[in-house]
Design an enzyme around this catalytic site. Structure first.
Site, short mmCIF file in Angstrom:
data_model
loop_
_atom_site.label_atom_id
_atom_site.label_comp_id
_atom_site.label_asym_id
_atom_site.label_seq_id
_atom_site.Cartn_x
_atom_site.Cartn_y
_atom_site.Cartn_z
N ALA A 76 -32.78 3.85 -28.37
CA ALA A 76 -31.79 4.00 -27.30
C ALA A 76 -32.47 4.56 -26.05
CB ALA A 76 -30.68 4.94 -27.76
N ASN A 77 -31.72 4.77 -25.01
CA ASN A 77 -32.25 5.46 -23.82
C ASN A 77 -31.17 6.40 -23.27
OD1 ASN A 77 -30.62 4.07 -21.71
ND2 ASN A 77 -31.69 2.28 -22.52
N ARG A 78 -31.51 7.12 -22.22
CA ARG A 78 -30.65 8.21 -21.76
C ARG A 78 -29.55 7.78 -20.78
NH1 ARG A 78 -32.74 12.91 -23.38
NH2 ARG A 78 -34.98 12.99 -23.78
#
Ligand code: C5P
Length: 439
Positions: free
Chosen positions: A237-239
């Site tokens: 995932a990413n932020r």
């Protein structure tokens, strides 16, 4: 109440342009004089249709400025350069739609235009026009251009109009304009110009019966991160929080667009009046975007994962005592922005985002060409942009780059939505609508 004592002895140029509300400029001149300001009136050609030069000169108690070509005015120190330099502030009240357009374009064919172009003094604008004119994409774009340059706005307000109609576009009341002048003189540094303006624009659209400038248009927005599964319990995932993309969807809907928001996994609530399609992975996001076509514009604000695991483990990958950690083989994800940009049913306007931590502008320009989109909204994510409430972006188009001041993500969204409305309007002037989109 604002402190009007700081107006004493300040030199104010009051530009009165053509609007039925011009009679209120006389009251503003009176209030300014009462507060001790030295007011010079400048009447445009349109302004003279609504108030007489005699009235404005009498109430300011100073010779009027009116004619760019008058040797007499020039000789008496009321030429455009003198007017531009001798004043602490220029207030355009009322500012007609035509005057806003001239200011945005930088026209200098009359005394007001030339003076406003030559001045370095702070400029305050009090728009006044019919609600339909204020809500028109051309006026919205002109106001956004001026706000972007640091011009301040007061009003317009929502209320009764000359044509026995009601809506946003009414000149702010003279005491409110007076207060805005006092405030600007106290703090002439460019404000976050958009917050007040964008709120006013939002109101202009939301209030009354004004149809939004994107009425009848379908716009696709992607937002949030994607999750790329490794096994049934783990993912890459990413932020990305989805704040910017969701705000854009809401702003487009506020301008009347039918919005399809294809959202990755986010904690954000669904924006009101928007059709939300929730997805997990990049491949699901692409499928949902293609299913949403045709659309007149696509704004790809999602932080799509560049890669996904080559193999999805059907069961949870076990940790084995003493065994080496598993290695993760990655394969590239489809590029949604590039796919939409080269699609057989390509939206007229395709906008991408560039989140960079270095060489921002060079990378953004390269991305524009590589992806085949029309605009890139470039932002530096080396600070707290991801998940934060503010954003400082640059709008990169084929024509050039606009640096937008740092502002709330909602304000970035509102400004971008106004630009999209103006661009689609320009693109479709006389052109047939996207098939299936507009009646
Ligand atoms: O190549 P990069 O990820 O920096 O490009 C960012 C832009 O491309 C964003 O607008 C993002 O939404 C879009 N993008 C996409 N699909 C991908 C990767 C990025 O739509 N697989």
């Amino acid at each position: 109440m604002s402190d009007t004592s700081r107006l004493a002895g300040r030199r104010i140029l009051l530009v009165v342009s053509g609007s039925i509300a011009a009679y209120k400029a006389l009251e503003l001149a009176r209030l300014l004089g009462k507060a001790g300001a030295e007011v010079t009136g400048l009447l445009t050609g349109g302004g003279t249709r609504f108030v007489t030069p005699h009235a404005l000169q009498a109430i300011t108690g100073r010779p009027l400025a009116q004619d760019l070509w008058s040797l007499e005015e020039e000789g008496e120190g009321r030429g455009h350069i003198a007017l531009a330099r001798q004043h602490d502030l220029i207030v355009v009240a009322p500012a007609s739609a035509d005057r806003l357009a001239r200011m945005a374009a930088g026209f200098a064919e009359d005394l007001a235009g030339a003076t406003l172009l030559a001045t370095q003094a702070p400029v305050l604008v009090a728009p006044a026009m019919n609600w339909a004119m204020w809500s028109h994409p051309a006026t919205i774009a002109n106001a956004a251009i001026l706000a972007n340059r640091g011009v301040r706005f007061v009003g317009p307000e929502d209320g009764a109009m000359a044509e026995a109609e009601s809506g946003p576009g009414r000149l702010a009341e003279p005491p409110a304009i007076l207060a805005a002048i006092a405030e600007l003189l106290a703090d002439p540094a460019p404000q976050e110009p958009d917050l007040a303006l964008e709120a006013a624009l939002d109101e202009a659209i939301a209030a009354g019966d004004a149809p939004g400038p994107l009425e009848g248009r379908h716009v696709l927005v992607t937002s949030g991160p994607t999750h790329e599964p490794i096994d049934p319990v783990r993912y890459i995932a990413n932020r990305s929080s989805g704040k910017q993309g969701h705000a854009i969807a809401a702003a487009l809907a506020a301008l009347g667009a039918r919005v399809t928001l294809v959202a990755g996994p986010v904690a954000m609530p669904d924006p009101a009046g928007v059709e939300v399609v929730r997805v997990e992975s990049a491949r699901e996001m692409l499928a949902a975007c293609e299913a949403a076509l045709p659309a007149e514009a696509a704004i790809c604000a999602a932080a799509v994962a560049d890669w996904r695991p080559a193999h999805l483990a059907t069961g949870k990958i076990k940790k084995r005592e003493g065994a080496a950690p598993p290695s993760l083989e990655l394969v590239p994800n489809p590029d949604i922005l590039a796919t939409l940009s080269h699609h057989a049913r390509r939206p007229r306007l395709v906008v991408g985002f560039a989140a960079e931590t270095e060489a921002l502008m060079a990378n953004a320009r390269a991305k524009l060409a590589r992806k085949g989109c029309d605009w890139i909204v470039a932002n530096d994510v080396s600070g707290d942009v991801m998940g934060g409430d503010e954003n400082a972006v640059h709008l990169v188009t084929r024509e050039g780059v606009e640096d937008w001041p740092r502002m709330a993500k909602e304000a970035v969204a509102a400004r971008l939505a106004a630009r999209v409305a103006a661009e689609l309007d320009a693109m479709t002037a006389g052109a047939p609508p996207v098939p299936g989109e507009r009646p």
